[in-house]
Design a protein around this motif. Structure first.
Motif, PDB file in Angstrom:
ATOM      1  N   PRO A  79       0.819  -1.216   0.000  1.00  0.00           N
ATOM      2  CA  PRO A  79       0.000   0.000   0.000  1.00  0.00           C
ATOM      3  C   PRO A  79       0.850   1.263   0.000  1.00  0.00           C
ATOM      4  N   ILE A  80       0.343   2.256  -0.679  1.00  0.00           N
ATOM      5  CA  ILE A  80       0.925   3.596  -0.667  1.00  0.00           C
ATOM      6  C   ILE A  80      -0.152   4.538  -0.143  1.00  0.00           C
ATOM      7  N   GLY A  81       0.209   5.408   0.761  1.00  0.00           N
ATOM      8  CA  GLY A  81      -0.766   6.290   1.381  1.00  0.00           C
ATOM      9  C   GLY A  81      -0.305   7.731   1.399  1.00  0.00           C
ATOM     10  N   LEU A  82      -1.270   8.642   1.416  1.00  0.00           N
ATOM     11  CA  LEU A  82      -0.990  10.069   1.525  1.00  0.00           C
ATOM     12  C   LEU A  82      -1.828  10.611   2.673  1.00  0.00           C
ATOM     13  N   TYR A  83      -1.149  11.212   3.650  1.00  0.00           N
ATOM     14  CA  TYR A  83      -1.855  11.793   4.792  1.00  0.00           C
ATOM     15  C   TYR A  83      -1.851  13.307   4.661  1.00  0.00           C
ATOM     16  N   VAL A  84      -3.069  13.866   4.604  1.00  0.00           N
ATOM     17  CA  VAL A  84      -3.248  15.314   4.517  1.00  0.00           C
ATOM     18  C   VAL A  84      -3.901  15.772   5.815  1.00  0.00           C
ATOM     19  N   PRO A  85      -3.136  16.433   6.697  1.00  0.00           N
ATOM     20  CA  PRO A  85      -3.694  16.870   7.981  1.00  0.00           C
ATOM     21  C   PRO A  85      -4.402  18.219   7.850  1.00  0.00           C
ATOM     22  N   VAL A  86      -5.232  18.534   8.825  1.00  0.00           N
ATOM     23  CA  VAL A  86      -5.820  19.865   8.867  1.00  0.00           C
ATOM     24  C   VAL A  86      -4.706  20.898   8.996  1.00  0.00           C
ATOM     25  N   ASP A  87      -3.745  20.608   9.821  1.00  0.00           N
ATOM     26  CA  ASP A  87      -2.567  21.472   9.983  1.00  0.00           C
ATOM     27  C   ASP A  87      -1.318  20.614   9.921  1.00  0.00           C
ATOM     28  N   GLY A  88      -0.267  21.121   9.278  1.00  0.00           N
ATOM     29  CA  GLY A  88       0.990  20.400   9.254  1.00  0.00           C
ATOM     30  C   GLY A  88       1.356  19.895   7.875  1.00  0.00           C
ATOM     31  N   PRO A  89       2.511  19.244   7.770  1.00  0.00           N
ATOM     32  CA  PRO A  89       3.003  18.786   6.468  1.00  0.00           C
ATOM     33  C   PRO A  89       2.215  17.587   5.935  1.00  0.00           C
ATOM     34  N   VAL A  90       2.154  17.497   4.613  1.00  0.00           N
ATOM     35  CA  VAL A  90       1.547  16.348   3.944  1.00  0.00           C
ATOM     36  C   VAL A  90       2.580  15.228   3.915  1.00  0.00           C
ATOM     37  N   LEU A  96       3.750  11.447   2.581  1.00  0.00           N
ATOM     38  CA  LEU A  96       3.599  10.401   1.565  1.00  0.00           C
ATOM     39  C   LEU A  96       4.289   9.145   2.073  1.00  0.00           C
ATOM     40  N   PHE A  97       3.509   8.075   2.270  1.00  0.00           N
ATOM     41  CA  PHE A  97       4.013   6.812   2.803  1.00  0.00           C
ATOM     42  C   PHE A  97       4.216   5.816   1.667  1.00  0.00           C
ATOM     43  N   VAL A  98       5.437   5.309   1.529  1.00  0.00           N
ATOM     44  CA  VAL A  98       5.734   4.387   0.440  1.00  0.00           C
ATOM     45  C   VAL A  98       6.594   3.244   0.962  1.00  0.00           C
ATOM     46  N   PRO A  99       6.542   2.078   0.309  1.00  0.00           N
ATOM     47  CA  PRO A  99       7.502   1.023   0.646  1.00  0.00           C
ATOM     48  C   PRO A  99       8.894   1.456   0.219  1.00  0.00           C
ATOM     49  N   LEU A 100       9.895   0.894   0.854  1.00  0.00           N
ATOM     50  CA  LEU A 100      11.270   1.320   0.605  1.00  0.00           C
ATOM     51  C   LEU A 100      11.652   1.213  -0.866  1.00  0.00           C
ATOM     52  N   LEU A 101      11.158   0.197  -1.559  1.00  0.00           N
ATOM     53  CA  LEU A 101      11.555   0.032  -2.952  1.00  0.00           C
ATOM     54  C   LEU A 101      11.024   1.151  -3.843  1.00  0.00           C
ATOM     55  N   GLU A 102      10.078   1.970  -3.357  1.00  0.00           N
ATOM     56  CA  GLU A 102       9.548   3.093  -4.132  1.00  0.00           C
ATOM     57  C   GLU A 102      10.193   4.422  -3.754  1.00  0.00           C
ATOM     58  N   GLU A 107      10.738  10.367  -4.586  1.00  0.00           N
ATOM     59  CA  GLU A 107      11.514  11.556  -4.203  1.00  0.00           C
ATOM     60  C   GLU A 107      11.202  12.801  -5.029  1.00  0.00           C
ATOM     61  N   PRO A 108      10.870  12.681  -6.331  1.00  0.00           N
ATOM     62  CA  PRO A 108      10.567  13.905  -7.086  1.00  0.00           C
ATOM     63  C   PRO A 108       9.222  14.556  -6.736  1.00  0.00           C
ATOM     64  N   VAL A 109       8.365  13.887  -5.989  1.00  0.00           N
ATOM     65  CA  VAL A 109       7.044  14.448  -5.683  1.00  0.00           C
ATOM     66  C   VAL A 109       7.219  15.712  -4.846  1.00  0.00           C
ATOM     67  N   GLU A 110       6.604  16.789  -5.308  1.00  0.00           N
ATOM     68  CA  GLU A 110       6.754  18.078  -4.635  1.00  0.00           C
ATOM     69  C   GLU A 110       5.769  18.229  -3.480  1.00  0.00           C
ATOM     70  N   GLY A 111       6.191  18.957  -2.465  1.00  0.00           N
ATOM     71  CA  GLY A 111       5.285  19.388  -1.411  1.00  0.00           C
ATOM     72  C   GLY A 111       4.882  18.325  -0.421  1.00  0.00           C
ATOM     73  N   VAL A 112       5.657  17.249  -0.305  1.00  0.00           N
ATOM     74  CA  VAL A 112       5.331  16.192   0.658  1.00  0.00           C
ATOM     75  C   VAL A 112       6.586  15.829   1.446  1.00  0.00           C
ATOM     76  N   GLU A 113       6.376  15.265   2.632  1.00  0.00           N
ATOM     77  CA  GLU A 113       7.459  14.644   3.381  1.00  0.00           C
ATOM     78  C   GLU A 113       7.340  13.141   3.215  1.00  0.00           C
ATOM     79  N   LEU A 114       8.438  12.496   2.861  1.00  0.00           N
ATOM     80  CA  LEU A 114       8.433  11.056   2.599  1.00  0.00           C
ATOM     81  C   LEU A 114       8.714  10.263   3.863  1.00  0.00           C
ATOM     82  N   ALA A 115       7.999   9.147   3.998  1.00  0.00           N
ATOM     83  CA  ALA A 115       8.288   8.165   5.039  1.00  0.00           C
ATOM     84  C   ALA A 115       8.163   6.789   4.406  1.00  0.00           C
TER      85      ALA A 115
END
Length: 393
Positions: free
Chosen positions: A60-71, A73-79, A84-92
């Motif tokens: 699964p790949i997920g995107l968490y958009v909070p009411v406040d705070g950084p967006v 992007l959750f990805v498996p390590l192989l992704e 990395e090129p996706v703009e405006g998100v913090e990767l985990a």
């Protein structure tokens, strides 16, 4: 018939500004719903909200958009490198699936949300997630946003519709030669889709590299045309057969459709009657598709035209479905969908007549709702009148 590709337009993939606007609207929706944020797990929703185009698999790949705070992007390590090129998100990243901790449970913990809306979820995970948060709201807050397309999204839809049309113009112009030479449904399909896809890639392949761009299609004939989702086969169409072809085209992830029924050799009075009834059904859907109306009522108004022509017992499906980042998506022009139609919505218009063991008919137009009219970016049916939908042998 002279085949010409649609004019090339100066369109580009939707950029960071579009994704920022989507995220801002998701934050508003989350706050209104009383949750800390939104976890998007649907691949189409993830792409919609951040632009990450990925290969869908069990991880699964997920995107968490909070009411406040950084967006997030959750990805498996192989992704990792792909994301990395996706703009405006913090990767985990998580290590692997299924993992000692399920990746979606891990995402929930990483979000630190106590109240969270999730767009789609395997029911087997609900008990676990309920131990990790105060409230799990199973609601797709992105869907209502996706219903209404922006001008940029609609322009991609228009371009895609032109290449769906091109595929069918090729079919109508070349089918006679292919059939005379012993060609089957599969040969017809390969020729028209190959032609249209080559044109689409030639015109937009460089600008849209890395996005969803393609042609999908079906061709089936004679008694097999009575199967709405019949598979394309080695059958060679025969004199007097109907041939159904439905084409989906996508550019930058956005879909449009076009479809036609052709007759091999000569059109009978009965076939002309059916095709005229289908044209009336198409027109009834267009007339009923107005802001403020319900989706269910558009379906009923359209199919009443087939019933009035004595074809009620040949109806096998609704009149249409929403289109956007998925070829089939809500809202639905179907019984039970009470969604109110608004300007900016995109639907298919698919009159269908199916007589098992005998023949089948379907046409498809793409419809864009405006405040005072319905735009039809798929122009094949308007360009090729019923009496010209004959394949000479």
């Amino acid at each position: 018939m002279t085949l010409q590709a649609p004019p090339v337009k100066p369109v580009r993939p939707l950029g960071h500004a579009f994704r920022q606007d989507v995220q801002a609207r998701l934050r508003v929706a989350a706050e209104w719903r009383g949750v800390d944020g939104v976890l998007l797990l649907s691949p189409a929703n993830v792409f919609y909200a951040c632009g990450f185009n990925f290969s869908v698999n069990e991880r699964p790949i997920g995107l968490y958009v909070p009411v406040d705070g950084p967006v997030l992007l959750f990805v498996p390590l192989l992704e990792l490198e792909n994301a990395e090129p996706v703009e405006g998100v913090e990767l985990a990243t998580y290590e692997e699936f299924p993992g000692l901790v399920h990746p979606i449970a891990w995402m929930l913990c990483q979000s630190k949300a106590r109240r969270i809306a999730i767009d789609t979820l395997d029911a087997r995970l609900l008990a676990t997630l309920n131990t990790l948060a105060d409230a799990i709201v199973l609601e797709d807050l992105a869907a209502p946003l996706r219903f209404i397309k922006t001008a940029e999204e609609l322009e991609l839809t228009r371009v895609a519709a032109g290449y769906a049309d091109l595929c069918l113009f090729r079919l109508a112009s070349e089918a006679g030669t292919i059939i005379r030479n012993g060609g089957s449904e599969l040969d017809l399909l390969a020729d028209c889709t190959g032609f249209a896809l080559a044109a689409l890639k030639r015109d937009y392949g460089a600008a849209f590299a890395g996005t969803k761009l393609g042609i999908t299609a079906s061709v089936h004939s004679g008694p097999r045309a009575a199967l709405p989702h019949g598979s394309t086969s080695h059958r060679v169409p025969e004199y007097g057969d109907t041939i159904i072809s439905g084409i989906g085209a996508s550019l930058g992830g956005y879909h449009a459709e076009s479809g036609i029924t052709l007759v091999v050799g000569e059109m009978s009075d009965d076939q002309r009657h059916v095709m005229t009834a289908m044209a009336n059904c198409n027109d009834a859907a267009v007339s009923a598709l107005k802001p403020g109306q319900r989706c269910q009522d558009v379906n009923e108004a359209a199919l009443d035209a087939l019933k009035s022509a004595g074809l009620g017992d040949t109806i096998r499906h609704r009149i249409g479905h929403g289109m956007g980042l998925e070829g089939h998506e809500a809202p639905w022009l179907a019984p039970g969908d009470m969604t109110t139609i608004e300007a900016g919505m995109v639907f298919s218009n698919e009159p269908g007549v199916y007589r098992p063991g005998r023949d089948g008919y379907r046409t498809i137009n793409t419809m864009i709702v405006h405040d005072n009219y319905v735009e039809i970016p798929s122009r094949l049916l308007a360009t090729l009148p019923i009496d010209q939908r004959v394949i000479p042998l």
